[in-house]
Design a protein around this motif. Sequence first.
Motif, PDB file in Angstrom:
ATOM      1  N   MET A   1      34.410   4.554  73.685  1.00 12.43           N
ATOM      2  CA  MET A   1      33.744   4.474  72.385  1.00 12.43           C
ATOM      3  C   MET A   1      34.152   3.239  71.595  1.00 12.43           C
ATOM      4  O   MET A   1      33.676   3.026  70.483  1.00 12.43           O
ATOM      5  CB  MET A   1      34.032   5.746  71.571  1.00 12.43           C
ATOM      6  CG  MET A   1      33.421   6.993  72.185  1.00 12.43           C
ATOM      7  SD  MET A   1      33.542   8.464  71.152  1.00 12.43           S
ATOM      8  CE  MET A   1      32.375   8.066  69.842  1.00 12.43           C
TER       9      MET A   1
ATOM     10  N   THR B   1      29.276  13.778  72.212  1.00 11.13           N
ATOM     11  CA  THR B   1      30.739  13.853  72.127  1.00 11.13           C
ATOM     12  C   THR B   1      31.165  14.581  70.855  1.00 11.13           C
ATOM     13  O   THR B   1      32.013  15.480  70.889  1.00 11.13           O
ATOM     14  CB  THR B   1      31.351  12.443  72.147  1.00 11.13           C
ATOM     15  OG1 THR B   1      31.093  11.831  73.418  1.00 11.13           O
ATOM     16  CG2 THR B   1      32.857  12.499  71.904  1.00 11.13           C
TER      17      THR B   1
ATOM     18  N   ASP C   1      27.419   9.247  72.385  1.00 15.44           N
ATOM     19  CA  ASP C   1      28.377   9.483  71.294  1.00 15.44           C
ATOM     20  C   ASP C   1      28.042  10.761  70.533  1.00 15.44           C
ATOM     21  O   ASP C   1      28.933  11.520  70.141  1.00 15.44           O
ATOM     22  CB  ASP C   1      28.384   8.293  70.339  1.00 15.44           C
ATOM     23  CG  ASP C   1      28.986   7.042  70.957  1.00 15.44           C
ATOM     24  OD1 ASP C   1      29.470   7.129  72.109  1.00 15.44           O
ATOM     25  OD2 ASP C   1      28.962   5.985  70.297  1.00 15.44           O
TER      26      ASP C   1
END
Length: 321
Positions: free
Chosen positions: A34, A95, A92
Amino acid sequence: MTLSGLEVWERFSFLGMQAILVLYFADTVARGGMGMEPGTAASVSAAYGTLVYLVSVAGGWLADRILGSYRAVLYGGILIACGHYAMAVPTDTMTWVGLGLISAGTGLLKPNVATMVGKLYRTDDERRDAGFALYYMGINIGAFLGPLVTGWLGDHASWHWGFSAAAFGMTLGLIQYVLGRRHLAGRKHSAEFALAPAPMRRAVRLIAVGAVVVAAVATALALAGWLTMDRFVDLLTLISVIAPVVYFVVMFRSPRVTSEERGRLRPYVVLFLASVVFNFILFQAYSTMMLLASTNARTEIFGFHFPASWYASALGAFEVA
């Protein structure tokens, strides 16, 4: 055996994911991470751990008053598994969704599965200590194995393959829990100290409305640019300090707490503070120490190269030994 087996796989998934989480945060986007700064990655990882333990307070209340221990652990395990599966999706957004689901699920499972172990024995049963020793052995076996598997996959395939292994482990734990439920005390569906129907309906409405309001406010603040990651971490840190203080004040002042119980609370405060210091050090292993291991520790022995996340398995290995 049922509860210890569940904890083997729950700790396998939770600590296996925890061992690679901060490395995933700090890794470059080109390598599938990330792209966070190391300090930010450690802070976010710590905030996630903080959220898990804060939610455990609500998880214990829900089991006592609404769900019952068996259903609280079952629903918690399902949320954890769904969270790991979400994190296996390489985006993302998924996540963050996955971390939210795992936090909520662990908050339901963590305090209640230990309670179910206690229900298997009378207070004066000589087997009680041995039962908890076996239960904690299961925890540490999972803590040892999880980082080995997820770390290897994260290093040799992708971080999301590591998260997939955590999802698979939690799924095995759920299967064992459901198949072995007939052996469990406290498996009845009703809560032990259930609310009356009217207060229960009010509590459910309040929880639902509160969750929607908090999510809406957080989203609005994030879109407005005020709720940054650093501020979110600071807010959770502040709540984690205030919450136990409020909790102890309520327990000491509550008219429902007897003088004998207050006498037992006083030495518990000392144990609580000692536990805070211990865990403050312990959980560095899954954040700052992981980052240190990835950049400054040797990851080769006798010509064999291993992922830095394998250092997290040392905690479980020492406990088992």
